[in-house]
Motif scaffolding. Structure first.
Motif: not given
Length: 63
Positions: A34-47, A49-54
């Motif tokens: 999960s950390i590797r994916k995040s470091d490579m930019g393969a995941t969305k930032p929590a902010r 995701v939260s904005k999209s959910m709102r």
């Protein structure tokens, strides 16, 4: 929090929710991946995701 501490916390949460029990090594591997994916930019930032959910909630409930 170290990777091992995070893995232990995930393990405790998994046990409490009745999910499949993983060994500590399996948890560390999942967290590391999960950390590797995040470091490579393969995941969305929590902010983002939260904005999209709102936005979706506001649209769904016509607020």
């Amino acid at each position: 929090m170290s990777t091992t501490e995070s893995a232990i916390k995930i393990k405790e949460m998994s046990e409490a929710s009745g999910r499949k029990r993983l060994s500590e090594d399996e948890l560390v591997e999942e967290l590391s991946e999960s950390i590797r994916k995040s470091d490579m930019g393969a995941t969305k930032p929590a902010r983002a995701v939260s904005k999209s959910m709102r936005e979706k909630t506001i649209q769904h409930f016509d607020l």
